[in-house]
Scaffold this active site. Structure first.
Site, short mmCIF file in Angstrom:
data_model
loop_
_atom_site.label_atom_id
_atom_site.label_comp_id
_atom_site.label_asym_id
_atom_site.label_seq_id
_atom_site.Cartn_x
_atom_site.Cartn_y
_atom_site.Cartn_z
N ASP A 179 0.83 -1.20 0.00
CA ASP A 179 0.00 0.00 0.00
C ASP A 179 0.87 1.25 0.00
O ASP A 179 0.65 2.21 -0.76
CB ASP A 179 -0.91 -0.03 1.24
CG ASP A 179 -2.03 1.00 1.18
OD1 ASP A 179 -2.35 1.49 0.09
OD2 ASP A 179 -2.60 1.28 2.25
N HIS A 262 -4.29 3.28 -7.01
CA HIS A 262 -5.48 2.92 -6.24
C HIS A 262 -6.70 2.77 -7.14
O HIS A 262 -7.60 1.97 -6.84
CB HIS A 262 -5.74 3.95 -5.13
CG HIS A 262 -4.99 3.64 -3.87
ND1 HIS A 262 -3.67 3.94 -3.69
CD2 HIS A 262 -5.40 3.04 -2.71
CE1 HIS A 262 -3.28 3.53 -2.49
NE2 HIS A 262 -4.31 2.98 -1.88
N HIS A 279 -5.69 -5.55 0.46
CA HIS A 279 -5.67 -4.23 -0.19
C HIS A 279 -4.29 -3.90 -0.74
O HIS A 279 -4.14 -3.55 -1.92
CB HIS A 279 -6.10 -3.17 0.84
CG HIS A 279 -5.98 -1.76 0.36
ND1 HIS A 279 -6.94 -1.15 -0.42
CD2 HIS A 279 -5.01 -0.82 0.56
CE1 HIS A 279 -6.57 0.08 -0.69
NE2 HIS A 279 -5.41 0.31 -0.10
#
Length: 371
Positions: A179, A262, A279
């Site tokens: 991330d 993203h 994620h």
């Protein structure tokens, strides 16, 4: 005054205080006492409640403060928020304390927002940059996305206990790196496009510097940190990467801006075969795809591919779990990534669905190349 046609209102946001160190969960009274003694309502993940209940309660034993600890229901839904608001209705609480994973922290932030009281969050893994943000993601009780709740401000205090983080599953730590990996590339794209950030203004030089520091920290300490966490060891490299995953990435994405990485992550939710991924695992692949879209040098792309492969982030269709993915399915990803309400618009050039699909194939090919 000459305007030059550019809105230069710059915004940078941050948590009121960020605290990181070993054993910080034993100092909760010390960190929350500043808000007074009317009452503390603690919303805690089941796993943390099962394993740290005595430690958490020990913070407030013998103290002149009303302390209530309840288990988080598992889903950050409006119903969950309303349930805890009802629990708090008959007593005066001056602060809410959220302890656990992302959804429990988002719920605590949402409750505090609706009651207009301070919130202190205690993430229990360095798996995401969400704890520092002024945002809660709400879902339906059965786990479907409901809405984004944009908060008035960032959390009043973020407390990261390094000992808890280093004992969390290593996959969460690696996903946090994935991330954070995108933070610099998305901030750089937003800088070039003069795009609008999540903070609601144009990018500050502060945010760009933090985003670059985040990337440099991952490149210098990421591999060493993962090796240490695999052995549940706390080293300087681990501390540095925890800060990068949580604070540098958090401030970097919120005040620096989001772009293709993203958006592509969000596009990947179109394929049920990818729902098992975390994620950060999807964001890392999105970052590589963005690098190809930007036509960055092969050397730069290979550096990031090699880094991802060394620590265990997916870089190929096979590693993602879609070895035989069809072009039709990749176009589904691209179409969703290019939604007008997503962040692809912060790229400094127009990005077509075809370009996204082509870039994903290039990443897969480069990462699959075996000398």
């Amino acid at each position: 005054m000459t305007n030059f046609g550019v809105n230069m209102t710059r915004v940078v946001v941050a948590p009121g205080k960020y605290i990181q160190g070993p054993g910080e969960i034993k100092k909760l009274y010390e960190h929350t006492a500043v808000y007074g003694a009317d009452g503390i309502y603690a919303l805690v993940d089941k796993f943390i409640l099962d394993n740290y209940k005595a430690v958490i309660e020990g913070n407030f034993a013998g103290k002149d403060v009303e302390f209530t600890m309840v288990e988080f229901g598992g889903e950050c839904s409006q119903e969950e928020v309303d349930k805890h608001k009802a629990n708090m209705a008959n007593k005066k609480y001056n602060v809410i304390l959220g302890i656990g994973g992302g959804k429990s922290l988002d719920a605590a932030k949402a409750i505090a927002y609706e009651l207009n009281i301070p919130v202190v969050v205690v993430p229990t893994a360095a798996s995401t940059d969400a704890p520092t943000s002024a945002l809660s993601v709400l879902y339906t009780p059965d786990g479907q996305f409901d809405k984004y709740l944009f908060l008035r401000s960032n959390p009043d205090i973020v407390i990261m206990d390094e000992e808890i983080a280093v004992n969390a599953p290593v996959r969460l730590f690696i996903a946090g790196i994935g991330d954070a990996l995108a933070t610099y590339f998305e901030a750089d794209a937003t800088r070039l496009s003069n795009g609008t950030t999540i903070a609601g203004g144009k990018q500050t030089k502060t945010a760009m510097a933090l985003a670059k520091l985040c990337f440099d920290t991952l490149m210098s300490d990421g591999v060493k940190a993962v090796k240490a966490v695999q052995n549940q060891s706390l080293t300087i490299a681990v501390s540095n990467v925890i800060e990068a995953n949580t604070l540098l990435s958090g401030m970097g994405f919120e005040s620096g801006g989001l772009a293709a990485s993203h958006a592509i992550h969000n596009g990947m939710t179109a394929l049920p075969e990818l729902h098992h991924l975390l994620h950060g695992e999807k964001v890392a692949f999105g970052a590589l795809t963005q690098m190809v879209l930007e036509n960055r040098s092969e050397d730069e792309i290979y550096d990031v591919i090699n880094f991802c492969q060394t620590i265990g982030l997916p870089t190929t269709f096979e590693a993602l779990g879609i070895p035989n993915v069809s072009k039709e399915d990749l176009y589904k990803v691209a179409a969703l990534a290019n939604d007008k309400n997503d962040t692809m618009g912060n790229m400094p050039f127009d990005v077509s669905d075809e370009a996204i699909v082509g870039a994903m194939y290039v990443v897969n090919s480069l990462a699959s190349y075996d000398d």
